[in-house]
Design an enzyme around this catalytic site. Structure first.
Site, PDB file in Angstrom:
ATOM      1  N   HIS A  16     101.709  47.444  55.502  1.00 43.08           N
ATOM      2  CA  HIS A  16     100.601  48.265  55.026  1.00 43.08           C
ATOM      3  C   HIS A  16     101.150  49.570  54.428  1.00 43.08           C
ATOM      4  CE1 HIS A  16     100.901  49.976  59.238  1.00 43.08           C
ATOM      5  NE2 HIS A  16     100.906  51.070  58.521  1.00 43.08           N
TER       6      HIS A  16
HETATM    7  P1  TYD Z   1      99.003  48.896  63.196  1.00 44.62           P
HETATM    8  O1  TYD Z   1      99.108  50.259  62.630  1.00 44.62           O
HETATM    9  O2  TYD Z   1      98.397  47.817  62.341  1.00 44.62           O
HETATM   10  O3  TYD Z   1     100.448  48.409  63.681  1.00 44.62           O
HETATM   11  P2  TYD Z   1     101.711  47.908  62.810  1.00 44.62           P
HETATM   12  O4  TYD Z   1     101.520  48.367  61.413  1.00 44.62           O
HETATM   13  O5  TYD Z   1     102.886  48.503  63.483  1.00 44.62           O
HETATM   14  O6  TYD Z   1     101.784  46.435  62.872  1.00 44.62           O
HETATM   15  O7  TYD Z   1      98.212  48.976  64.576  1.00 44.62           O
HETATM   16  C1  TYD Z   1      98.100  47.869  65.438  1.00 44.62           C
HETATM   17  C2  TYD Z   1      96.796  48.006  66.208  1.00 44.62           C
HETATM   18  O8  TYD Z   1      96.787  49.188  66.974  1.00 44.62           O
HETATM   19  C3  TYD Z   1      95.580  48.049  65.313  1.00 44.62           C
HETATM   20  O9  TYD Z   1      94.576  47.237  65.923  1.00 44.62           O
HETATM   21  C4  TYD Z   1      95.132  49.489  65.340  1.00 44.62           C
HETATM   22  C5  TYD Z   1      95.654  49.995  66.661  1.00 44.62           C
HETATM   23  N1  TYD Z   1      96.070  51.401  66.591  1.00 44.62           N
HETATM   24  C6  TYD Z   1      95.285  52.380  67.186  1.00 44.62           C
HETATM   25  O10 TYD Z   1      94.224  52.108  67.774  1.00 44.62           O
HETATM   26  N2  TYD Z   1      95.687  53.688  67.139  1.00 44.62           N
HETATM   27  C7  TYD Z   1      96.834  54.056  66.505  1.00 44.62           C
HETATM   28  O11 TYD Z   1      97.188  55.269  66.478  1.00 44.62           O
HETATM   29  C8  TYD Z   1      97.631  53.041  65.858  1.00 44.62           C
HETATM   30  C9  TYD Z   1      98.889  53.391  65.124  1.00 44.62           C
HETATM   31  C10 TYD Z   1      97.204  51.727  65.933  1.00 44.62           C
END
Ligand code: TYD
Length: 145
Positions: free
Chosen positions: A60
């Site tokens: 992303h």
């Molecule tokens: P995401 O940012 O998509 O993780 P990555 O890019 O590392 O794979 O986040 C994973 C999940 O965690 C998503 O459901 C959103 C949640 N999340 C939060 O609730 N708060 C946060 O600060 C972050 C970074 C993620």
């Protein structure tokens, strides 16, 4: 923060950040103060661990968020993309961070056993700030860069 070529990285809106590092016979200490050691006010901290070596995360970009990523233990790699550039950065030094500004596509992979990734972020969690589809990212990013 203006768009600029990064220090220690090749791409716009990214940079390596070296922190102060106190190292003596008692061990290591790295202090990080918001705005002093980071190019933005830190509003949120989160960390990622327990990632299998075959898994990748991220996939992303953020529209407005600024972040500094620090690998506290072990190592991992991050593939960074903009519409015209691509770079793979390895993080393995807990006294060094990787600054990612807005509109940088990122994919974290090759997590070593025990790798811990700490992320300092400029704002609260906001799903609307994410671009999770690479084709949509390319459309928006071409207007941004
Ligand atoms: P995401 O940012 O998509 O993780 P990555 O890019 O590392 O794979 O986040 C994973 C999940 O965690 C998503 O459901 C959103 C949640 N999340 C939060 O609730 N708060 C946060 O600060 C972050 C970074 C993620």
């Amino acid at each position: 923060m203006p768009l600029k070529k990064g220090k220690g990285t090749k791409m716009y809106n990214t940079a390596r950040v070296k922190f102060k590092h106190f190292n003596d016979q008692y061990g290591h200490l790295v202090p990080i103060e918001s705005c002093v050691d980071t190019p933005f006010t830190v509003k949120r901290v989160y960390y990622i661990f327990g990632v299998e070596p075959t898994m990748s995360r991220g996939h992303h970009a953020h529209r407005r968020l600024h972040q500094v990523l620090i690998c506290l233990n072990g190592s991992l790699k991050i593939k960074l993309k903009t519409p015209d550039e691509e770079e793979i950065v390895e993080l393995k030094n807990p006294a060094e961070g990787l600054y990612l500004g807005p509109m940088i596509w990122r994919e974290m992979f090759d997590f070593s056993e025990g790798a811990i990734l700490l992320v300092l972020a400029s704002d609260s969690f906001n799903e609307d700030d994410y671009i999770r589809n690479y084709d949509f990212y390319l459309q928006e990013a071409k207007r941004f860069f």
